[in-house]
Write a protein that holds these residues in place. Sequence first.
Motif, mmCIF file in Angstrom:
data_model
loop_
_atom_site.group_PDB
_atom_site.id
_atom_site.type_symbol
_atom_site.label_atom_id
_atom_site.label_comp_id
_atom_site.label_asym_id
_atom_site.label_seq_id
_atom_site.Cartn_x
_atom_site.Cartn_y
_atom_site.Cartn_z
ATOM 1 N N PHE A 1 8.225 -2.203 -6.279
ATOM 2 C CA PHE A 1 9.244 -1.154 -6.419
ATOM 3 C C PHE A 1 9.566 -0.897 -7.875
ATOM 4 O O PHE A 1 9.863 0.234 -8.267
ATOM 5 C CB PHE A 1 10.511 -1.521 -5.632
ATOM 6 N N GLY A 2 9.482 -1.998 -8.658
ATOM 7 C CA GLY A 2 9.673 -1.827 -10.094
ATOM 8 C C GLY A 2 8.663 -0.867 -10.676
ATOM 9 O O GLY A 2 8.996 0.015 -11.468
ATOM 10 N N VAL A 3 7.397 -1.042 -10.276
ATOM 11 C CA VAL A 3 6.359 -0.115 -10.738
ATOM 12 C C VAL A 3 6.734 1.305 -10.369
ATOM 13 O O VAL A 3 6.577 2.245 -11.145
ATOM 14 C CB VAL A 3 5.009 -0.499 -10.117
ATOM 15 N N VAL B 1 0.874 5.488 -15.019
ATOM 16 C CA VAL B 1 1.607 4.827 -13.941
ATOM 17 C C VAL B 1 0.978 5.161 -12.597
ATOM 18 O O VAL B 1 0.874 4.301 -11.715
ATOM 19 C CB VAL B 1 3.096 5.224 -13.981
ATOM 20 N N ILE B 2 0.532 6.398 -12.467
ATOM 21 C CA ILE B 2 -0.170 6.771 -11.225
ATOM 22 C C ILE B 2 -1.405 5.898 -11.055
ATOM 23 O O ILE B 2 -1.693 5.378 -9.967
ATOM 24 C CB ILE B 2 -0.567 8.256 -11.259
ATOM 25 N N PHE B 3 -2.077 5.695 -12.167
ATOM 26 C CA PHE B 3 -3.260 4.853 -12.134
ATOM 27 C C PHE B 3 -2.925 3.426 -11.725
ATOM 28 O O PHE B 3 -3.629 2.804 -10.931
ATOM 29 C CB PHE B 3 -3.891 4.900 -13.528
ATOM 30 N N MET B 4 -1.795 2.918 -12.261
ATOM 31 C CA MET B 4 -1.337 1.576 -11.867
ATOM 32 C C MET B 4 -1.068 1.521 -10.377
ATOM 33 O O MET B 4 -1.386 0.525 -9.703
ATOM 34 C CB MET B 4 -0.055 1.219 -12.617
ATOM 35 N N SER B 5 -0.506 2.599 -9.829
ATOM 36 C CA SER B 5 -0.212 2.618 -8.399
ATOM 37 C C SER B 5 -1.508 2.521 -7.595
ATOM 38 O O SER B 5 -1.539 1.870 -6.535
ATOM 39 C CB SER B 5 0.518 3.903 -8.026
ATOM 40 N N ILE B 6 -2.545 3.122 -8.128
ATOM 41 C CA ILE B 6 -3.832 3.024 -7.428
ATOM 42 C C ILE B 6 -4.300 1.569 -7.417
ATOM 43 O O ILE B 6 -4.782 1.057 -6.394
ATOM 44 C CB ILE B 6 -4.865 3.950 -8.090
ATOM 45 N N GLU B 7 -4.120 0.890 -8.569
ATOM 46 C CA GLU B 7 -4.490 -0.525 -8.610
ATOM 47 C C GLU B 7 -3.688 -1.319 -7.590
ATOM 48 O O GLU B 7 -4.205 -2.235 -6.939
ATOM 49 C CB GLU B 7 -4.230 -1.100 -10.015
ATOM 50 N N LEU B 8 -2.424 -0.933 -7.453
ATOM 51 C CA LEU B 8 -1.568 -1.611 -6.478
ATOM 52 C C LEU B 8 -2.126 -1.441 -5.064
ATOM 53 O O LEU B 8 -2.182 -2.388 -4.270
ATOM 54 C CB LEU B 8 -0.150 -1.034 -6.571
ATOM 55 N N MET B 9 -2.568 -0.238 -4.766
ATOM 56 C CA MET B 9 -3.143 0.013 -3.451
ATOM 57 C C MET B 9 -4.396 -0.831 -3.237
ATOM 58 O O MET B 9 -4.609 -1.421 -2.155
ATOM 59 C CB MET B 9 -3.487 1.506 -3.285
ATOM 60 N N PHE C 1 0.837 -1.207 0.000
ATOM 61 C CA PHE C 1 0.000 0.000 0.000
ATOM 62 C C PHE C 1 0.866 1.249 0.000
ATOM 63 O O PHE C 1 0.637 2.190 -0.760
ATOM 64 C CB PHE C 1 -0.919 -0.024 1.218
ATOM 65 N N SER C 2 1.891 1.249 0.860
ATOM 66 C CA SER C 2 2.770 2.419 0.937
ATOM 67 C C SER C 2 3.482 2.653 -0.383
ATOM 68 O O SER C 2 3.640 3.801 -0.821
ATOM 69 C CB SER C 2 3.797 2.243 2.054
ATOM 70 N N ILE C 3 3.903 1.567 -1.026
ATOM 71 C CA ILE C 3 4.552 1.725 -2.318
ATOM 72 C C ILE C 3 3.575 2.355 -3.318
ATOM 73 O O ILE C 3 3.916 3.238 -4.096
ATOM 74 C CB ILE C 3 5.088 0.378 -2.825
ATOM 75 N N GLY C 4 2.302 1.887 -3.227
ATOM 76 C CA GLY C 4 1.275 2.475 -4.090
ATOM 77 C C GLY C 4 1.114 3.962 -3.832
ATOM 78 O O GLY C 4 1.058 4.766 -4.761
ATOM 79 N N VAL C 5 1.071 4.346 -2.559
ATOM 80 C CA VAL C 5 0.935 5.759 -2.206
ATOM 81 C C VAL C 5 2.104 6.547 -2.776
ATOM 82 O O VAL C 5 1.932 7.616 -3.379
ATOM 83 C CB VAL C 5 0.855 5.926 -0.674
#
Lengths: 100, 634, 170
Positions: free
Chosen positions: C17-19, A30-38, A15-19
């Motif tokens: 982290f890659g992402v 990529v920001i959108f992908m981070s949201i998916e990660l969260m 979650f933190s990585i997503g944030v």
Amino acid sequence: MIPLTHILILSALLFSIGVLGVMLRRNVIVIFMSIELMLNAVNLSFIGFARSLDSMTGVVFIFFIIVVAAAEAVVGLSIILAIYRTRKSLNIDDFNLLKW
Amino acid sequence: MSQIWLIPAFPLLGFLLNGFLGKFFGTRFVSFVGPMSIGLAFLQSVVLFFEMLKTEGHRIIENLYTWMAAGSFQVNISFQVDELSGLYLLIITGVGFLIHVYSIGYMKGESGYYRFFAYLNLFVFFMLILVLGDSFLLMFVGWEGVGLCSYLLIGYYFEKHSAAEACKKAFLFNRVGDFGVLSAVLLIFLSIGSLEFNTVNAQAAAQFEYGGVLVTVITLLLFLGATGKSAQIPLYVWLPDAMEGPTPVSALIHAATMVTAGLYMVARLSHLFMLAPVTMNVIAVVGTVTALLAATIAITQTDIKRVLAYSTVSQLGYMFLAMGVGAFTAGIFHVMTHAFFKALLFLGSGSVIHAMHHEQDMMRMGALRKKLPITYLTMMAGTLAIAGIPFFSGFFSKDEILWKAFSSPLGGGVFWALGFLTAGLTSFYMFRMMYLTFHGNSRVDSHLQSHLHESPWSMTGPLMILAVLSIFGGFFGVPHALHFLPNGMELYFHDFFAKLPGEAHGSVDTEIMLMILSVVLALFGWFWARRMYSGSLEAARRLSASWRTLYDLSLNKWYVDEIYQALIVTPGRLLSTHLLWQAFDKNVIDRSVNGSGVISRGAGGLIRGLQDGVMQTYALIFAIGTLTVIWYIF
Amino acid sequence: MLTLFYIFAAISIICAFGVLFMRNPIHCALMLVGTFFCLGGIYVMLNAEFVAVIQVLVYAGAIMVLFLFVLMLLSTNEPSQVAVKWDAAKMLAVIITGGIFIQVASIFSDSALTLGEKGNYPLEKIEEIGSITLIGQLLFTEYVLPFEIISILLLVAVIGAVVIAKRRFN
């Protein structure tokens, strides 16, 4: 049996990585992908809790979350497409019109 | 069930119907609803009046609901019918109904016909609230409401500059009085802890020391309010100007009902006032001086309505004289007879004005007797009543007041003498008005001459009814000295008002003698007026020329308006312009307002940098918030 | 078992982290697919086979294909662009996020962490009925209303996406 704590900490880390991704990256997709990660990090904690509490609610919830995520991805990506058509850019810094 | 609330409900309904629908439904609808609502209120008042007489203790109280309650303080909306408010109810709705009927004819063809009736209904509503309310707050609602309606109706012809000025003047002078009432109400609440009249009257003697400072201050403040509403010195000057309103308004508001509200208040709180002999003396002195001053002004006025206006001020002075010497019954009796004959005289003058196409100057009238026979006869009845010719209503009530002024322990010879003088002047100026209007040579414009006509039935009908009341209304209160009838008023108000401290002096013989004296003086005034004004006006002109200074003083109303202008208005305006506006308002208020604007804009300018439109900044702030919340919770 | 979990966890973290740091967005997307696969594996270990399957099919399959599709459609050739441009705000973001992680992790690793009531589906029961059967039963009985609503949401999303993304001719 995997301890709940491990799952939760992994979830928190993802979650933190997503944030961070949302706050650091400049490419909208990529920001959108981070949201998916969260979202996935949250799913993981749901499953962890469901398992350790002997409940099925968390599992059913993930089902719903995935559907919502799919809907969100579709709408979000089409918004990105629409923005790209007008501004010819994917850089988040270029989308700063919504201000005073 | 007594259903007191119906009485004010009818006029309120009339106001709503006329005010909101009258414009669309037209004249016939308004002419029906307006008088009808008052008529129904009158019927209900009669029913309740007799019910009240049958009730033990002569008092019906109807509690509608609790208006406000805070701790031990509670104010109810409750209506009360007792001897005093019962009588007032009959006067207000009865005379009010006649005046409403009269207005149908008088106001015919005026623009804003529905507006007039709506205001008139609203006025009656507030007046009823004033007399029905059982607490100071409810009375004050009515008190302010009648002031508002008076303002609206004086300014009915608002396109006329003088009318607009007059209604402002009336409103402002009433505000001065209202300040007194409000302060007094607060003081009463602080010292007694209740605002109900019955509680205040019952506890007054226990709470206040006889002649103490507090009770004197309270009653003086209340009397200040009464001088505003009831047009006494120093606040009487608005009433003559109020004649700018339509004549039925003058008859209803400025003769029969609203101006007696001050007297109502004093009578209602007789037990409180009786504890303050100083105030009683002030009331008696103010009443006497007002009566005399207004009478001296009235003898030279040439505007028919102004004569009546000053006459009203003068008669109100009489009533306050009665209050001041503790003769509450006599005062209220005069309120009643005055309502009859003064409403009659105003309506009669309205009939004359109507016939003369809004000419009010008596110098352009004369010899109208033949053209307006009904108006003439009815007005003559009113004049005989006000002049105190024996066995007309005014004779009984006025002589009762004069006798009480002489004999009461609070009164004295001086009060009697001044009142006696005023009575003579009253007789003189009233007959002067009659002779100038109806007798002598015609001074009417020739093109008006052919249009002169008697008024329609809707106007003469109320005149005749009021004339009958003016002639016979006095037999409700025949003085003891004449004892061919019991004194109805005294029986009616038996034990209602506070008792006088000490015994009355003077014998029946004295009373009879004083009565004969005042009758002789009234006849003398009549005779003098006839000599001066029935033929040519040459004698009157010569007399006024030889007393030039006094004549000018009287004609210019003792320059009271000019004195007020110089002493209060001009300094007030200078103060407001230079100190309050230029110095304080511009430098302090405006600057602080602008300053707060500048400060907020500056602060906004500092902070708005945060809102840069970049999504990631928002996300960062959001994350900071999240961290804070998590850190705070765990 | 635990070792397998650690392996999956490590790979998913590395991919995440890659992402975060990959310069090319397409590489980022592939990294994300890796994370999703690892999470699917963890789901299997937690006896949630059905979720694992749709994780791989819907997430790693459909959604990521959609991402890649859009990326290629909008192929912006900006190779010189760095993935993360560091400045004070970004440093602050790292500190704040680190703070959040430390806070949350310390809460989770607290041994006094108390859990709520146990539910009605212990492991034996799930194995007896079968995970997929159980989810199916629940979806069509207890959760039938959200299930129907979510179908309408999907319909709305499809129409919305078409309306937003289509070219306007005027």
